[in-house]
Design a protein around this motif. Structure first.
Motif, PDB file in Angstrom:
ATOM      1  N   LEU A  77       1.173  -1.171  -0.063  1.00  0.00           N
ATOM      2  CA  LEU A  77      -0.183  -0.153   0.113  1.00  0.00           C
ATOM      3  C   LEU A  77       0.700   1.203   0.039  1.00  0.00           C
ATOM      4  CD1 LEU A  77      -2.692   1.206   0.304  1.00  0.00           C
ATOM      5  CD2 LEU A  77      -2.885   1.038   3.004  1.00  0.00           C
ATOM      6  N   ILE A  78       0.884   2.284  -1.456  1.00  0.00           N
ATOM      7  CA  ILE A  78       1.763   3.498  -1.027  1.00  0.00           C
ATOM      8  C   ILE A  78       0.810   4.186   0.323  1.00  0.00           C
ATOM      9  CG2 ILE A  78       1.110   3.369  -3.610  1.00  0.00           C
ATOM     10  CD1 ILE A  78      -0.688   5.982  -2.867  1.00  0.00           C
ATOM     11  N   GLY A  79       2.025   5.049   0.172  1.00  0.00           N
ATOM     12  CA  GLY A  79       2.334   5.607   1.592  1.00  0.00           C
ATOM     13  C   GLY A  79       3.383   6.725   1.830  1.00  0.00           C
ATOM     14  N   PRO A  80       3.365   7.446   2.759  1.00  0.00           N
ATOM     15  CA  PRO A  80       4.357   9.099   2.736  1.00  0.00           C
ATOM     16  C   PRO A  80       5.593   8.086   3.159  1.00  0.00           C
ATOM     17  CG  PRO A  80       3.287   8.807   5.029  1.00  0.00           C
ATOM     18  CD  PRO A  80       3.047   8.058   3.336  1.00  0.00           C
ATOM     19  N   ASP A  81       6.129   6.880   3.723  1.00  0.00           N
ATOM     20  CA  ASP A  81       7.192   6.254   3.891  1.00  0.00           C
ATOM     21  C   ASP A  81       7.012   4.702   2.652  1.00  0.00           C
ATOM     22  OD1 ASP A  81       5.186   5.065   5.319  1.00  0.00           O
ATOM     23  OD2 ASP A  81       5.879   5.209   7.857  1.00  0.00           O
ATOM     24  N   VAL A  82       7.028   4.793   1.464  1.00  0.00           N
ATOM     25  CA  VAL A  82       7.370   3.073   1.398  1.00  0.00           C
ATOM     26  C   VAL A  82       7.695   3.238   0.126  1.00  0.00           C
ATOM     27  CG1 VAL A  82       5.866   1.330   0.328  1.00  0.00           C
ATOM     28  CG2 VAL A  82       4.255   2.563   1.993  1.00  0.00           C
ATOM     29  N   GLY A  83       8.897   3.333   0.535  1.00  0.00           N
ATOM     30  CA  GLY A  83      10.178   3.303  -0.260  1.00  0.00           C
ATOM     31  C   GLY A  83      10.347   4.181  -0.713  1.00  0.00           C
ATOM     32  N   SER A  84      10.718   5.175  -2.201  1.00  0.00           N
ATOM     33  CA  SER A  84      10.748   6.407  -2.984  1.00  0.00           C
ATOM     34  C   SER A  84       8.879   6.008  -3.938  1.00  0.00           C
ATOM     35  CB  SER A  84      11.995   5.604  -4.460  1.00  0.00           C
ATOM     36  OG  SER A  84      13.379   6.234  -3.225  1.00  0.00           O
ATOM     37  N   CYS A  85       8.952   5.041  -4.754  1.00  0.00           N
ATOM     38  CA  CYS A  85       7.583   4.446  -5.806  1.00  0.00           C
ATOM     39  C   CYS A  85       7.070   4.117  -4.136  1.00  0.00           C
ATOM     40  CB  CYS A  85       7.836   2.964  -6.002  1.00  0.00           C
ATOM     41  SG  CYS A  85       8.813   2.780  -6.795  1.00  0.00           S
ATOM     42  N   GLY A  86       6.398   4.297  -3.517  1.00  0.00           N
ATOM     43  CA  GLY A  86       5.157   4.350  -2.339  1.00  0.00           C
ATOM     44  C   GLY A  86       4.555   5.448  -1.961  1.00  0.00           C
ATOM     45  N   VAL A  95      10.145  11.534  -6.247  1.00  0.00           N
ATOM     46  CA  VAL A  95      10.608  11.368  -5.020  1.00  0.00           C
ATOM     47  C   VAL A  95      12.239  11.373  -5.344  1.00  0.00           C
ATOM     48  CG1 VAL A  95      11.194  10.349  -2.347  1.00  0.00           C
ATOM     49  CG2 VAL A  95       8.842  10.905  -3.191  1.00  0.00           C
ATOM     50  N   GLU A  96      13.389  12.160  -4.554  1.00  0.00           N
ATOM     51  CA  GLU A  96      14.743  11.391  -4.648  1.00  0.00           C
ATOM     52  C   GLU A  96      15.669  11.059  -3.791  1.00  0.00           C
ATOM     53  OE1 GLU A  96      17.244  14.089  -6.473  1.00  0.00           O
ATOM     54  OE2 GLU A  96      15.453  15.102  -8.037  1.00  0.00           O
ATOM     55  N   VAL A  97      15.580   9.670  -3.345  1.00  0.00           N
ATOM     56  CA  VAL A  97      16.619   9.087  -2.082  1.00  0.00           C
ATOM     57  C   VAL A  97      17.918   8.467  -2.740  1.00  0.00           C
ATOM     58  CG1 VAL A  97      16.843   7.313  -0.513  1.00  0.00           C
ATOM     59  CG2 VAL A  97      14.594   8.062  -1.027  1.00  0.00           C
ATOM     60  N   THR A  98      18.587  10.214  -2.325  1.00  0.00           N
ATOM     61  CA  THR A  98      20.532   9.722  -2.792  1.00  0.00           C
ATOM     62  C   THR A  98      21.200   8.378  -1.815  1.00  0.00           C
ATOM     63  OG1 THR A  98      21.402  11.593  -1.128  1.00  0.00           O
ATOM     64  CG2 THR A  98      20.250  11.655  -3.491  1.00  0.00           C
ATOM     65  N   ASP A  99      20.625   8.078  -0.675  1.00  0.00           N
ATOM     66  CA  ASP A  99      20.948   7.113   0.356  1.00  0.00           C
ATOM     67  C   ASP A  99      19.698   6.027   0.716  1.00  0.00           C
ATOM     68  OD1 ASP A  99      22.795   4.924   1.705  1.00  0.00           O
ATOM     69  OD2 ASP A  99      23.691   7.021   3.012  1.00  0.00           O
ATOM     70  N   ILE A 100      19.881   5.128   0.705  1.00  0.00           N
ATOM     71  CA  ILE A 100      18.694   4.246   0.715  1.00  0.00           C
ATOM     72  C   ILE A 100      18.742   3.160   2.160  1.00  0.00           C
ATOM     73  CG2 ILE A 100      18.177   2.040   0.586  1.00  0.00           C
ATOM     74  CD1 ILE A 100      17.633   2.161  -2.938  1.00  0.00           C
ATOM     75  N   ASP A 101      19.979   3.238   2.499  1.00  0.00           N
ATOM     76  CA  ASP A 101      20.339   3.113   4.097  1.00  0.00           C
ATOM     77  C   ASP A 101      20.277   3.467   4.625  1.00  0.00           C
ATOM     78  OD1 ASP A 101      21.230   0.644   5.152  1.00  0.00           O
ATOM     79  OD2 ASP A 101      23.755   2.161   5.670  1.00  0.00           O
ATOM     80  N   SER A 102      20.229   5.431   4.723  1.00  0.00           N
ATOM     81  CA  SER A 102      20.040   5.925   5.474  1.00  0.00           C
ATOM     82  C   SER A 102      18.635   7.029   5.868  1.00  0.00           C
ATOM     83  CB  SER A 102      20.488   7.114   5.642  1.00  0.00           C
ATOM     84  OG  SER A 102      20.580   8.462   4.684  1.00  0.00           O
ATOM     85  N   ASP A 103      18.253   6.722   4.344  1.00  0.00           N
ATOM     86  CA  ASP A 103      16.727   7.205   4.769  1.00  0.00           C
ATOM     87  C   ASP A 103      15.543   6.630   5.608  1.00  0.00           C
ATOM     88  OD1 ASP A 103      14.223   8.206   3.023  1.00  0.00           O
ATOM     89  OD2 ASP A 103      15.313   9.646   2.337  1.00  0.00           O
ATOM     90  N   TYR A 104      14.969   7.341   5.626  1.00  0.00           N
ATOM     91  CA  TYR A 104      13.323   7.146   6.690  1.00  0.00           C
ATOM     92  C   TYR A 104      12.541   6.151   5.561  1.00  0.00           C
ATOM     93  CZ  TYR A 104      11.063  10.482   5.703  1.00  0.00           C
ATOM     94  OH  TYR A 104      10.079  11.522   4.157  1.00  0.00           O
ATOM     95  N   ARG A 105      12.573   6.283   4.324  1.00  0.00           N
ATOM     96  CA  ARG A 105      11.189   5.805   4.102  1.00  0.00           C
ATOM     97  C   ARG A 105      11.799   4.198   3.694  1.00  0.00           C
ATOM     98  NH1 ARG A 105      11.650  11.773   0.363  1.00  0.00           N
ATOM     99  NH2 ARG A 105      13.563  11.581   1.273  1.00  0.00           N
ATOM    100  N   TRP A 106      13.129   4.019   3.851  1.00  0.00           N
ATOM    101  CA  TRP A 106      13.257   2.931   3.011  1.00  0.00           C
ATOM    102  C   TRP A 106      14.074   1.412   4.624  1.00  0.00           C
ATOM    103  CZ3 TRP A 106      13.579   0.149  -1.250  1.00  0.00           C
ATOM    104  CH2 TRP A 106      13.065   0.747  -2.303  1.00  0.00           C
ATOM    105  N   GLN A 107      13.825   2.344   5.342  1.00  0.00           N
ATOM    106  CA  GLN A 107      13.721   1.622   6.625  1.00  0.00           C
ATOM    107  C   GLN A 107      13.456   0.354   6.589  1.00  0.00           C
ATOM    108  OE1 GLN A 107      16.014   2.007   8.518  1.00  0.00           O
ATOM    109  NE2 GLN A 107      16.563   3.697   7.133  1.00  0.00           N
TER     110      GLN A 107
END
Length: 616
Positions: A77-86, A95-107
């Motif tokens: 389900l899409i949401g504000p913290d569901v990776g880059s696509c969600g 949505v540009e995530v330059t560092d997946i390891d540290s970005d809250y949207r990818w935790q």
């Protein structure tokens, strides 16, 4: 790349738009778009995902990523913290995530991509021309970074053509849905049904059954409550039919006709079980806009993959079974049998026979006396339809009874018989003959056209014959209809007499007698046949005569064939009788002679019943 960028992007755009225009499936278009983007931007991994109306993500293409990744995110389900696509789909912005390891949207999701060597992700929402988000377009990078100028231009082009492709795909999907689904009920339609039958017939190793269904009271609901209620009832029937189980696929073929393909149906017993499960779905009343509607369907069925027949014949056989069920077992199920073809052919021939006879004025009446048993006096007659063939042969009702299943024939025959009866009664009155009534049979069809009073009264009033000389005979199952009962009440108020015909063969409840507006009840021949040999039957007839006397109904016993039956009926107090023991039905001239013979002082005792038979 800088000098080749514009031609390369233009070529990419043209290739994708041409694929869309020529109808290439969207999955292939998306795969091609990703591969071309990866060629123009080496080192990136490209993905395209769809977002459905519920906000769930469904991967469409990602040629350089393992299938397991797509399977892992399918249905998120899409949401504000569901990776880059969600997040991009939810926020409706890139949505540009330059560092997946540290970005809250990818935790919660970085464990899916970091093992693949993916370090950054840039996702853009794909929108329709109306602004709705229908998907995402993403670049994955193998080092922490964002997009460069060339990649931004590339993504702009890709998102644009992808939006066009997805809109075209949605339009195609909707058109496909409309082509194969009924718009009112949402069920699959006749086109889908035809394809499914062909497919099932081709799979000779698979057993299946075919059920054809029809709603019995659709016209009455539409006419009486309006098409809005009728449409609601249609949808309710569709919902109930489709809720039976996964082994049954239901189709709406048009009007009030449905079909059901029963998968894995190996024999007649299994097909009957499926049919009964559908019938049970209609047992609960349907409530709509303050109306309580009794749902009823009739079903005809046939087993599929019958040797030697094709899909067209299979459907025809199921239709024949349904047609026969509508005529003989409304609200029930009948399975096809080859003899039904003979029965239906016979019906068709009799419909044509009766229609032609009516057109050519070859339908007339025979009359059978109704006798006062104690005095052996003719007190009434019953009018029975006959056809004179072109060769001069007289056909009794049994030879064209199935022709009356056609509503138009039934309606016309009643009109014809009313004219004959009114004319005969006028003639007997002019000759000074005493006769209480002439009886005529009416069917359900006569009560459904809405002009019954006019049809009954007009021929009698035109000949100045009092309406109390007309006795209408109806069966129990006809009279049980509330609308019929109310019409009967109005007819009685005009002076017409009413007889309940074939008593004991319909609903057969004595409690109904207090509610029916009757003058007479006619005891069915089946009771008379067993009068002398069955004590219980004799007791029932005797009790019925006693009850009728107390509630002031007349009683007519039908089918008297022997002197012993007549003597027994006289003994237990039956007032009136009718049957071959007294006289067979005869034409108008013979009936008139018979009436003259037993008029005035020329009475016959019960022992002189032979005189009646001789005159007939």
């Amino acid at each position: 790349m800088q000098g080749d960028r514009e031609p390369a992007l233009s070529a990419l755009q043209n290739e994708i738009l041409e694929a869309v225009a020529t109808g290439v499936p969207f999955g292939e278009v998306a795969d091609t778009l990703c591969r071309r983007a990866e060629e123009l931007a080496p080192g990136i991994s490209c993905t395209i995902a769809a977002v459905d109306a519920e906000g769930l993500i469904h991967p469409v293409a990602g040629p350089s990523l393992p299938r397991s990744y797509g399977e892992a995110i399918d249905g998120l389900l899409i949401g504000p913290d569901v990776g880059s696509c969600g997040s991009a789909a939810y926020l409706r912005t890139p949505v540009e995530v330059t560092d997946i390891d540290s970005d809250y949207r990818w935790q919660s999701y970085k464990g899916l991509v970091l093992p693949l060597g993916l370090k950054a992700c840039w996702s853009s929402p794909i929108k329709t021309s109306e602004g709705s988000v229908v998907g995402t377009f993403a670049f994955y990078y193998r080092e922490p970074r964002g997009p460069n100028a060339m990649e931004r231009q590339l993504v702009d082009t890709c998102v644009h053509v992808c939006s066009i492709a997805m809109e075209r795909n949605e339009i195609s999907r909707r058109m496909q849905h409309l082509a194969y689904h009924d718009q009112l009920t949402g069920l699959s339609n006749r086109y889908a049904f035809d394809e499914a039958i062909e497919k099932n017939m081709a799979a000779t190793s698979q057993n299946f059954g075919l059920l054809m269904l029809d709603i019995d009271n659709m016209k009455e609901v539409n006419d009486g409550m309006g098409h809005t209620v009728g449409d609601g009832m249609m949808c309710e029937v569709g919902r109930r039919l489709s809720s039976v189980g996964e082994d049954i696929t239901v189709y709406r073929l048009g009007g009030d006709e449905f079909a059901a393909i029963c998968h894995g149906c190996a024999d007649s017993s299994a097909l009957e079980t499926y049919a009964e499960s559908l019938l049970r779905q209609m047992e609960r009343p349907y409530e709509c806009d303050g109306n309580t509607i009794r749902l009823q369907i009739t079903i005809g069925g046939v087993l599929g993959n019958t040797d030697g027949i094709g899909a067209n014949v299979l459907r025809q056989n199921a239709d024949l079974a349904l047609y026969h069920a509508k005529q003989t077992a409304r609200g029930e199920y009948i399975q096809f049998h080859p003899r039904l073809r003979t029965s239906i052919q016979c019906r068709t021939e009799q419909i044509a026979l009766l229609a032609q006879a009516l057109d050519e004025n070859r339908v007339f009446a025979h009359y059978q006396p109704i006798i006062c048993i104690r005095r052996a006096k003719i007190v009434g007659v019953e009018a029975l339809a006959r056809i004179r063939t072109k060769e001069g042969e007289i056909l009794s009702a049994g030879a064209f009874a199935m022709g009356l299943t056609d509503p138009k024939n039934a309606y016309r025959l009643t009109n014809c018989m009313l004219d004959h009866v009114a004319c005969a009664m006028r003639g007997w009155m002019d000759e000074g003959l005493e006769l209480r009534h002439v009886a005529i049979n009416l069917s359900t069809v006569d009560f459904q056209r809405g002009n019954l009073e006019e049809r009954l009264c007009a021929p009698f009033e035109a000949r100045d014959v009092p309406l109390h000389h007309l006795l209408i005979e109806v069966t129990e199952n006809v009279l049980m209809d509330q609308d019929v009962a109310s019409q009967i009440t109005r007819l009685r108020a005009k002076g017409l007499q009413i007889a309940l015909d074939d008593f004991g063969t319909g609903f057969a409840s004595l409690s109904h007698l207090k509610d029916f507006p009757l003058n007479y009840i006619k005891i069915d021949k089946s009771f008379v046949d067993n009068l002398l040999s069955d004590k219980a039957c004799s007791a029932i007839v005797e009790a019925l005569i006693s009850i009728a006397r107390k509630i002031q109904f007349g009683v007519i016993a039908e089918g008297i064939e022997t002197a012993e039956q007549a003597a027994r009926l006289l003994e237990i107090g039956c007032p009136l009788a009718q049957g071959y023991h007294y006289a067979r039905p005869v034409d108008l001239e013979s009936m008139t002679t018979l009436l003259h013979s037993f008029d005035g002082t020329n009475r016959a005792s019960i022992d002189g019943a032979d005189n009646l038979r001789l005159m007939a």
